[in-house]
Write a protein that holds these residues in place. Structure first.
Motif, PDB file in Angstrom:
ATOM      1  N   LYS A 177       0.874  -1.065  -0.235  1.00  0.00           N
ATOM      2  CA  LYS A 177       0.235  -0.114  -0.349  1.00  0.00           C
ATOM      3  C   LYS A 177       0.878   1.324  -0.078  1.00  0.00           C
ATOM      4  O   LYS A 177       2.356   1.213   0.317  1.00  0.00           O
ATOM      5  CB  LYS A 177      -0.688  -0.115   1.389  1.00  0.00           C
ATOM      6  CG  LYS A 177      -1.728  -0.904   1.867  1.00  0.00           C
ATOM      7  CD  LYS A 177      -2.728  -1.574   0.132  1.00  0.00           C
ATOM      8  CE  LYS A 177      -3.926  -2.961   0.990  1.00  0.00           C
ATOM      9  NZ  LYS A 177      -3.933  -2.927  -0.054  1.00  0.00           N
ATOM     10  N   GLU A 178       0.356   2.511  -0.615  1.00  0.00           N
ATOM     11  CA  GLU A 178       0.834   3.404  -0.582  1.00  0.00           C
ATOM     12  C   GLU A 178       0.354   4.367   0.720  1.00  0.00           C
ATOM     13  O   GLU A 178      -1.052   5.319  -0.064  1.00  0.00           O
ATOM     14  CB  GLU A 178       1.132   4.615  -1.666  1.00  0.00           C
ATOM     15  CG  GLU A 178       1.960   5.694  -1.457  1.00  0.00           C
ATOM     16  CD  GLU A 178       2.042   6.628  -3.035  1.00  0.00           C
ATOM     17  OE1 GLU A 178       2.383   5.236  -3.837  1.00  0.00           O
ATOM     18  OE2 GLU A 178       1.407   7.583  -3.240  1.00  0.00           O
ATOM     19  N   GLY A 179       0.848   4.737   1.915  1.00  0.00           N
ATOM     20  CA  GLY A 179       0.603   5.723   2.533  1.00  0.00           C
ATOM     21  C   GLY A 179       1.077   7.242   2.653  1.00  0.00           C
ATOM     22  O   GLY A 179       0.603   7.821   2.823  1.00  0.00           O
ATOM     23  N   CYS A 180       2.179   7.482   1.848  1.00  0.00           N
ATOM     24  CA  CYS A 180       3.179   8.022   1.881  1.00  0.00           C
ATOM     25  C   CYS A 180       4.056   8.541   0.292  1.00  0.00           C
ATOM     26  O   CYS A 180       4.314   9.330   0.470  1.00  0.00           O
ATOM     27  CB  CYS A 180       3.635   8.553   3.476  1.00  0.00           C
ATOM     28  SG  CYS A 180       5.031   7.162   3.458  1.00  0.00           S
ATOM     29  N   ASP A 213       7.908   6.883   5.211  1.00  0.00           N
ATOM     30  CA  ASP A 213       8.093   7.662   6.773  1.00  0.00           C
ATOM     31  C   ASP A 213       6.618   6.551   6.450  1.00  0.00           C
ATOM     32  O   ASP A 213       6.470   6.015   8.052  1.00  0.00           O
ATOM     33  CB  ASP A 213       6.929   8.601   6.425  1.00  0.00           C
ATOM     34  CG  ASP A 213       8.255   9.701   6.476  1.00  0.00           C
ATOM     35  OD1 ASP A 213       9.207   9.452   6.505  1.00  0.00           O
ATOM     36  OD2 ASP A 213       7.778  10.375   5.548  1.00  0.00           O
ATOM     37  N   ILE A 266      -4.942  -1.233   6.266  1.00  0.00           N
ATOM     38  CA  ILE A 266      -4.163  -0.874   5.273  1.00  0.00           C
ATOM     39  C   ILE A 266      -3.191  -1.066   5.579  1.00  0.00           C
ATOM     40  O   ILE A 266      -2.478  -1.211   5.424  1.00  0.00           O
ATOM     41  CB  ILE A 266      -4.588   0.807   5.262  1.00  0.00           C
ATOM     42  CG1 ILE A 266      -4.317   0.677   3.916  1.00  0.00           C
ATOM     43  CG2 ILE A 266      -4.227   1.339   5.939  1.00  0.00           C
ATOM     44  CD1 ILE A 266      -5.121   0.978   2.584  1.00  0.00           C
ATOM     45  N   TYR A 318      10.754  -1.490  18.316  1.00  0.00           N
ATOM     46  CA  TYR A 318      12.261  -0.743  17.330  1.00  0.00           C
ATOM     47  C   TYR A 318      12.268  -1.323  15.903  1.00  0.00           C
ATOM     48  O   TYR A 318      11.968  -0.429  15.443  1.00  0.00           O
ATOM     49  CB  TYR A 318      13.444  -0.933  18.047  1.00  0.00           C
ATOM     50  CG  TYR A 318      13.159   0.600  19.374  1.00  0.00           C
ATOM     51  CD1 TYR A 318      13.668   2.060  19.230  1.00  0.00           C
ATOM     52  CD2 TYR A 318      12.991   0.466  20.053  1.00  0.00           C
ATOM     53  CE1 TYR A 318      12.778   3.236  19.731  1.00  0.00           C
ATOM     54  CE2 TYR A 318      12.504   0.819  21.152  1.00  0.00           C
ATOM     55  CZ  TYR A 318      13.262   2.627  21.182  1.00  0.00           C
ATOM     56  OH  TYR A 318      13.306   3.156  21.812  1.00  0.00           O
ATOM     57  N   LEU A 343       9.531  -2.434  14.650  1.00  0.00           N
ATOM     58  CA  LEU A 343       8.256  -1.843  13.823  1.00  0.00           C
ATOM     59  C   LEU A 343       8.147  -0.591  13.671  1.00  0.00           C
ATOM     60  O   LEU A 343       6.998   0.175  13.006  1.00  0.00           O
ATOM     61  CB  LEU A 343       7.528  -2.983  14.028  1.00  0.00           C
ATOM     62  CG  LEU A 343       7.563  -4.501  13.947  1.00  0.00           C
ATOM     63  CD1 LEU A 343       5.762  -4.657  14.620  1.00  0.00           C
ATOM     64  CD2 LEU A 343       7.254  -4.574  12.089  1.00  0.00           C
ATOM     65  N   ALA A 344       8.779  -0.004  14.190  1.00  0.00           N
ATOM     66  CA  ALA A 344       9.001   1.426  14.318  1.00  0.00           C
ATOM     67  C   ALA A 344       8.975   2.430  13.094  1.00  0.00           C
ATOM     68  O   ALA A 344       8.416   3.540  13.493  1.00  0.00           O
ATOM     69  CB  ALA A 344      10.520   2.014  14.968  1.00  0.00           C
ATOM     70  N   LEU A 358       3.715   3.066  10.256  1.00  0.00           N
ATOM     71  CA  LEU A 358       2.712   3.370  11.098  1.00  0.00           C
ATOM     72  C   LEU A 358       1.120   2.888  11.145  1.00  0.00           C
ATOM     73  O   LEU A 358       1.049   2.044  10.555  1.00  0.00           O
ATOM     74  CB  LEU A 358       2.446   4.989  10.590  1.00  0.00           C
ATOM     75  CG  LEU A 358       3.819   5.662  10.548  1.00  0.00           C
ATOM     76  CD1 LEU A 358       3.563   7.100   9.818  1.00  0.00           C
ATOM     77  CD2 LEU A 358       3.997   5.485  11.807  1.00  0.00           C
ATOM     78  N   CYS A 359       0.608   2.196  12.143  1.00  0.00           N
ATOM     79  CA  CYS A 359      -0.084   2.202  12.300  1.00  0.00           C
ATOM     80  C   CYS A 359      -1.845   3.365  12.949  1.00  0.00           C
ATOM     81  O   CYS A 359      -1.178   3.630  14.566  1.00  0.00           O
ATOM     82  CB  CYS A 359      -0.741   0.703  13.250  1.00  0.00           C
ATOM     83  SG  CYS A 359      -2.951  -0.221  13.252  1.00  0.00           S
ATOM     84  N   ARG A 360      -2.377   3.427  12.783  1.00  0.00           N
ATOM     85  CA  ARG A 360      -3.174   4.440  13.469  1.00  0.00           C
ATOM     86  C   ARG A 360      -4.043   4.177  14.547  1.00  0.00           C
ATOM     87  O   ARG A 360      -5.249   5.065  15.030  1.00  0.00           O
ATOM     88  CB  ARG A 360      -3.991   5.617  12.155  1.00  0.00           C
ATOM     89  CG  ARG A 360      -4.190   7.558  12.698  1.00  0.00           C
ATOM     90  CD  ARG A 360      -2.703   7.692  13.868  1.00  0.00           C
ATOM     91  NE  ARG A 360      -3.583   9.020  14.241  1.00  0.00           N
ATOM     92  CZ  ARG A 360      -3.202  10.262  15.061  1.00  0.00           C
ATOM     93  NH1 ARG A 360      -2.022   9.172  15.222  1.00  0.00           N
ATOM     94  NH2 ARG A 360      -3.454  11.056  14.616  1.00  0.00           N
TER      95      ARG A 360
END
Lengths: 771, 187
Positions: free
Chosen positions: B39-42, B46, B103, B129, B131-132, B135-137
């Motif tokens: 997926k493209e999140g950014c 990032d 996502i 660290y 998995l830093a 991003l999961c919101r």
């Protein structure tokens, strides 16, 4: 007939509900097969891109699209002229999707192109010539209320003359008069709530605490940017595939903006990669439809992350003043607040809800809240999880923390002393039914986290929070398949596992296995109108409608059994997944299972289905109490969250794992709000941090495990007692973390985010005052 | 810009494609090859939603150019399950309800697999660290971290079982292949 679909029936014993099966859409989501907004593709589709204003506030003198149109591979270029204003459309939404004469914020859409590929579309954007006349801008809420502030919508909002307010008796004193000026015209609305006489109440107080607070705008930060694919045929028939929280809203709003009959537009919601309120309106959807209409081909539009930050809705930034008076024993005698929220370039900041929620946790005899909705040169705010409530709770719960400290009272005890309960007249009007705030406070106090001994530079914070929860328009259909399994059609998009909850409720009601029900999210042509998946309404409303649709189906299935047995319909009852004779008088027939009834459906009258349509009420509010331990590094101002506990009333947790998930997710979003996240605007009014590198949401290594306790005080408005749980969890964290920091280092943070430089500056201020 | 012809290997299959020089590996996967699991999140490296393995190394496919993957081996989310058998991480993510909207899930799974291939006994801090960069919101990460730790525990158990049967078996799975020079794109 023992089955009356309209009889409320609060069930307390469950077989399926309360278990934790794998979600039905899970395998698709762990294998990459699930199709999200940007994953759709149509044959011959074009790529659509949007040109955005680089200025915070500018007159658009002219737009020349001729060079872009002449570029080979460009199939359509549109400006506002291609979306003429339709009678009765929402003018603010119309202006927000495409500027009409004035760019109102950095990132405001000005034109759009559709081309054969992204490379050509990017070139075409560069060829569009826009002649801007830059205007003065304002992005801060307090600045926007000043008399010399640039006015965004000249002549639109009546000036508010604070010096001659007719209802000055209802308006709080100090803060409001301090900002009093003869006239304003960026003030889009003013809201007043409360009862009793706060001025008298404060006279009975032994201790009074009042402060000013500020919070910055934060973005919902869903990982999936907005995406849609539009296809408009030359006969005006249109289809749209889109990631949205509200496909029916998208259909109706787009039809209204583009002058189409609603029946011409069919919207199919994709899987949705997060919304948190940010996908409850339209941005690119009408633009994609307009491009497709002009180009005569399908057009796909996908926002970049920078566009998401610059042009979709973050929540409001807020400037607040809160005053609370208490007796020595901790009883609150009066409370007063002024809230000023900027909602971007258009009216509609969530200040009204912020005002309603501010003191909702407490039983107050004298309370008053005044809220101002203010426009600024920022993107139009959109709902963000419990819109408006986290900010006002930050201020109120911070003041309560300070009162507890002054009185030497335990932070939970002072809240228990004043907690709203059944029968409390809420600060915003209604009287509460059964609510669970006291239960959350007691459970938090009993939790092991509340007893952990703290070390040096460590502190503990407590805060409570409230959210109304919404219900609203909902339709559900359930179809009995030939083999006795079921197809459940829902109109509320599944953002966080709600299909699993619906299957559990359907299975519970029928007395069959969870695996025998398959839930799908229907498109807008397949089901009646459903309100948006928002307001924590899905598990409540679609759950209620699912249960009622199943009851409708059960009545019909009992009817078929009656026909087969040759007995009256009311002599048949449904139990454990089968029709049974209601009693010995009804006859001695072996039960007919759902599979047997399904197999004979055709022979006994035709296909079997149940459905239910309602404008639901009775959502039942959800209260929460959070407890947080932090450690602050006095040399750097950096902060680490050591422990975090969420205790919240779910009414009844249908799928406890996903209830916990809502608690944890909301808490961490709140932690981001208090520690890191903020919209930075430059002096020129442009957004300086439109990316995840500079707009820093919490990452995995920033947070600990989030402990949860699910309290269950059943909601009498739902057959199984369900309350919505999605939003309350973001309300307490801002104050909870701030209170913990105060307890750790003696610095009260009243401006968010509490970034390390801010904490360090405050620490140095304390050190300097002691020196 | 003339298109570039590229021969590569994705999830064990030889793949050929043409792309423009300005297309990222993520663009190629999604738009040219129909592999939309990444997926493209950014688009700026990032968020980690586009995580793939390039010669065994975890990279953001949005930061790798499509034209430069010729001759390399790429592993994506689509190659994680074997036939109808889910990878243990996929199974544990379901059991732990470690996804809400889903996502970010492919990126987390690819990143977590890469971790467990290097270290099948990570501490909670090591998992957090590693998995830093993802991003999961929705989840607040709690259930994701639990799912990864639980998978590692099961992997160690089954590794112990098989090493009891076959004393020669290695205790720890070695990284598939060490990263080649230039493979570090996520700078």
């Amino acid at each position: 007939m023992p089955l009356d679909a309209n009889t409320p029936d609060l069930r307390t014993e469950f077989k399926s509900v309360g278990t934790r099966p794998n979600r039905p859409d899970g395998v698709d989501k762990v294998t990459g097969r699930a199709r999200f907004g940007a994953d759709f593709a149509l044959p011959g589709q074009l790529t659509g891109l949007i040109l955005r204003s680089p200025h915070a506030h500018a007159k658009i003198k002219s737009i020349d699209t001729s060079a872009a149109e002449a570029l080979p591979g460009v199939k359509a270029v549109i400006t506002y002229k291609d979306i003429p204003e339709q009678e009765g459309c929402d003018k603010d939404v119309l202006v927000n999707i495409m500027a009409r004469g004035t760019a109102l914020y950095d990132g405001h859409a000005v034109a759009a192109v559709a081309a054969v590929d992204a490379s050509v579309a990017r070139k075409a954007l560069k060829l569009i010539k826009v002649d801007y006349k830059v205007l003065k801008h304002v992005t801060d809420v307090d600045e926007a209320m000043k008399p010399d502030a640039p006015v965004l919508h000249p002549g639109r909002f009546d000036p508010v003359d604070f010096s001659t307010l007719e209802n000055a008796a209802h308006v709080s004193g100090k803060e409001e008069r301090k900002t009093a000026t003869p006239a304003h015209s960026n003030i889009a609305g003013r809201y007043v709530f409360g009862h009793g006489d706060p001025d008298k109440g404060f006279k009975q107080a032994d201790v009074i605490v009042e402060h000013e607070f500020k919070t910055e705008a934060t973005h919902q930060g869903y990982i999936e940017p907005h995406a849609c694919t539009a296809s408009v045929s030359s006969d005006g028939m249109a289809e749209l595939w889109v990631c949205t929280q509200g496909p029916f809203m998208v259909r109706d709003v787009c039809a209204s903006l583009l002058g189409m009959d609603v029946s011409r537009l069919r919207v199919t919601p994709s899987e949705i990669g997060g919304g948190f309120g940010g996908k409850t309106t339209v941005f690119i959807e009408p633009v994609a439809l307009a491009l497709s209409r002009k180009a005569g081909k399908p057009v796909k539009v996908v926002m970049s992350r920078s566009e998401v930050f610059r042009a979709t809705g973050p929540t409001s930034s807020a400037s607040m003043w809160v005053k609370i008076g208490a007796k020595k024993d901790g009883t609150f005698v009066a409370a007063d607040a002024v809230l000023k929220y900027q909602g971007g370039a258009f009216p509609g900041s969530p200040v009204e809800m912020g005002a309603m929620c501010a003191f909702a946790c407490y039983d107050l005899k004298n309370v008053r809240i005044v809220g101002y909705d203010v426009v600024t040169n920022r993107p139009k705010q959109a709902a963000y999880r419990a819109p408006g409530a986290p900010m006002s709770a930050f201020a109120v719960e911070g003041v309560i923390g300070e009162i507890a400290d002054k009185l030497g009272m335990d932070a939970i005890d002072i809240r228990l002393k004043n907690a709203a309960k059944e029968g409390t007249v809420s600060s915003y009007g209604p009287t509460f039914g059964p609510v669970g705030l006291v239960e959350t406070l007691e459970a938090a106090k009993a939790h092991k986290n509340y007893k952990v001994k703290l070390g040096k530079n460590q502190g503990r914070g407590v805060a409570s929070g409230f959210w109304f929860n919404f219900a609203g328009n909902t339709c559900v259909s359930i179809n009995l398949n030939v083999d006795g399994t079921l197809a459940l059609a829902l109109g509320t998009v599944d953002i966080g596992g709600s299909r699993a909850s619906m299957c559990l409720m359907a299975a519970e009601e029928l007395g069959i296995s969870y695996e025998d029900v398959r839930a799908v999210i229907a498109d807008t042509s397949s089901l009646g109108y459903n309100d948006i998946s928002e307001g924590s309404r899905v598990t409540f409303s679609s759950g209620l409608a699912t249960i009622k649709a199943v009851r409708d189906l059960k009545v019909r299935m009992c009817g078929r059994a009656a026909k087969i047995w040759g007995i009256p319909e009311d002599a048949v009852k449904w139990e454990n997944g089968a029709a049974h004779p209601a009693g010995s008088n009804a006859g001695n027939f072996p039960p007919l299972s759902i599979k047997e009834i399904a197999a004979q459906a055709s022979a006994t009258g035709g296909p079997l289905a149940g459905h239910y349509e309602i404008n639901a009420e009775g959502a039942g509010p959800s209260f929460a109490t959070h407890v947080c331990d932090v450690e602050v590094d006095p040399d750097t101002g950096a902060m680490k969250v050591l422990r975090y506990l969420v205790v919240q009333d779910a009414g009844k947790a249908i799928h406890p794992s996903y209830v916990e998930g809502q608690f944890q997710g909301g808490a961490v979003q709140g932690i981001g709000w208090v520690l890191n996240e903020e919209y930075f605007y430059g002096k020129d009014g442009t957004l300086q941090n439109a990316g995840f590198l500079d707009y820093r949401v919490p990452v995995c290594s920033d947070v600990p495990m989030i402990d949860t306790v699910i309290v269950e005080v059943p909601n009498p408005g739902h057959p199984y007692g369900v309350r919505g749980v999605g939003e309350t969890s973001i309300v307490p964290p801002l104050a909870c973390v701030a209170n913990a920091v105060s307890s750790a280092i003696g610095v009260r943070a009243r401006t968010l985010p509490m970034s390390p430089p801010r904490v360090l500056a405050a620490l140095e201020g304390v050190a300097a005052s002691k020196a | 810009m003339s298109a570039v012809h590229v021969s590569t290997n994705i999830n064990g299959d030889d793949v050929e494609f043409v792309c423009r020089p300005d297309e990222s590996l993520l663009d190629v996967l999604r738009d040219r090859l129909g592999m939309t699991g990444s997926k493209e999140g950014c688009g700026t490296g990032d968020c980690g939603a586009c995580s793939v393995e390039l010669d065994g190394r975890l990279v953001c496919s949005c930061l790798v150019m499509g034209a430069e993957v010729g001759g390399h081996k790429i592993e994506t989310i689509e190659g994680m399950a074997q036939g109808d058998k889910l990878h243990p991480l996929q199974q544990k993510f379901l059991e732990h309800a470690a996804l809400q909207c889903g996502i970010c899930t492919p990126g987390f799974l690819v990143a977590a697999r890469n971790l467990l291939e290097r270290n099948n006994d990570p501490t909670e801090t090591e998992v957090r660290y590693w998995l830093a960069g993802n991003l999961c919101r929705c989840t607040g990460y709690d259930k994701i971290v639990r799912a990864v730790l639980d998978t590692a525990k099961d992997m160690r158990k089954s590794a112990a079982k098989s090493s009891a049967k076959k004393p020669a078996a290695k205790k720890k799975a070695a990284p598939k292949k060490t990263a080649k020079k230039g493979a570090r794109h996520a700078a």
